[in-house]
Scaffold this motif. Structure first.
Motif, mmCIF file in Angstrom:
data_model
loop_
_atom_site.group_PDB
_atom_site.id
_atom_site.type_symbol
_atom_site.label_atom_id
_atom_site.label_comp_id
_atom_site.label_asym_id
_atom_site.label_seq_id
_atom_site.Cartn_x
_atom_site.Cartn_y
_atom_site.Cartn_z
ATOM 1 N N LEU A 1 37.661 -19.805 30.133
ATOM 2 C CA LEU A 1 39.068 -19.528 30.420
ATOM 3 C C LEU A 1 39.643 -20.572 31.375
ATOM 4 O O LEU A 1 40.739 -21.093 31.149
ATOM 5 C CB LEU A 1 39.224 -18.124 30.998
ATOM 6 N N SER A 2 38.901 -20.930 32.411
ATOM 7 C CA SER A 2 39.419 -21.906 33.364
ATOM 8 C C SER A 2 39.497 -23.301 32.735
ATOM 9 O O SER A 2 40.422 -24.060 33.027
ATOM 10 C CB SER A 2 38.571 -21.929 34.627
ATOM 11 N N GLU B 1 40.145 -23.941 29.584
ATOM 12 C CA GLU B 1 41.329 -23.909 28.717
ATOM 13 C C GLU B 1 42.610 -24.034 29.547
ATOM 14 O O GLU B 1 43.549 -24.733 29.157
ATOM 15 C CB GLU B 1 41.362 -22.629 27.903
ATOM 16 N N LEU B 2 42.647 -23.360 30.680
ATOM 17 C CA LEU B 2 43.830 -23.445 31.538
ATOM 18 C C LEU B 2 44.013 -24.849 32.102
ATOM 19 O O LEU B 2 45.142 -25.338 32.203
ATOM 20 C CB LEU B 2 43.737 -22.426 32.670
ATOM 21 N N VAL B 3 42.936 -25.522 32.423
ATOM 22 C CA VAL B 3 43.036 -26.898 32.910
ATOM 23 C C VAL B 3 43.561 -27.801 31.802
ATOM 24 O O VAL B 3 44.414 -28.656 32.036
ATOM 25 C CB VAL B 3 41.664 -27.394 33.429
ATOM 26 N N ILE C 1 45.446 -26.928 29.173
ATOM 27 C CA ILE C 1 46.863 -26.595 28.940
ATOM 28 C C ILE C 1 47.727 -27.137 30.078
ATOM 29 O O ILE C 1 48.808 -27.689 29.849
ATOM 30 C CB ILE C 1 47.032 -25.067 28.786
ATOM 31 N N GLY C 2 47.266 -27.021 31.304
ATOM 32 C CA GLY C 2 48.018 -27.551 32.439
ATOM 33 C C GLY C 2 48.154 -29.060 32.378
ATOM 34 O O GLY C 2 49.225 -29.611 32.672
ATOM 35 N N THR C 3 47.094 -29.747 31.970
ATOM 36 C CA THR C 3 47.148 -31.208 31.853
ATOM 37 C C THR C 3 48.136 -31.633 30.782
ATOM 38 O O THR C 3 48.938 -32.555 30.992
ATOM 39 C CB THR C 3 45.747 -31.753 31.521
#
Length: 90
Positions: free
Chosen positions: A17-18, A20-22, A24-26
């Motif tokens: 999950l983390s 994927e969030l990194v 998407i944030g990038t």
């Protein structure tokens, strides 16, 4: 206490999950940089266009008589460059 720390160290439940969030944030930050760069360029071109229009104005307007009873004056014109607008006027 030591067993709890080892369990926490080996726990990978939230890793996917983390990651994927990194990712998407990038992607979001890179998209914002590209979009703001394009916006900055468009605004800069429009400001330069306005500056050219103001620069084309002739503030030394001469008003007077040409000797034949007709008035004369000097003036300028602004030249709006249509290629910066991105659309053509009808």
């Amino acid at each position: 206490m030591r067993r709890l720390l080892i369990r926490l160290w080996n726990d990978e439940a939230g890793f996917i999950l983390s990651a994927e969030l990194v990712l998407i944030g990038t992607i979001a930050v890179l998209s914002l940089v590209v979009g703001l760069s394009a916006l900055s360029s468009a605004v800069n071109h429009e400001i330069l266009d306005c500056a050219a229009a103001f620069g084309a104005l002739d503030s030394g307007g001469r008003y007077g008589d040409d000797g034949n009873g007709h008035g004369r004056h000097g003036g300028g014109h602004g030249d709006d460059d249509p290629d910066f607008a991105g659309w053509a006027a009808p």
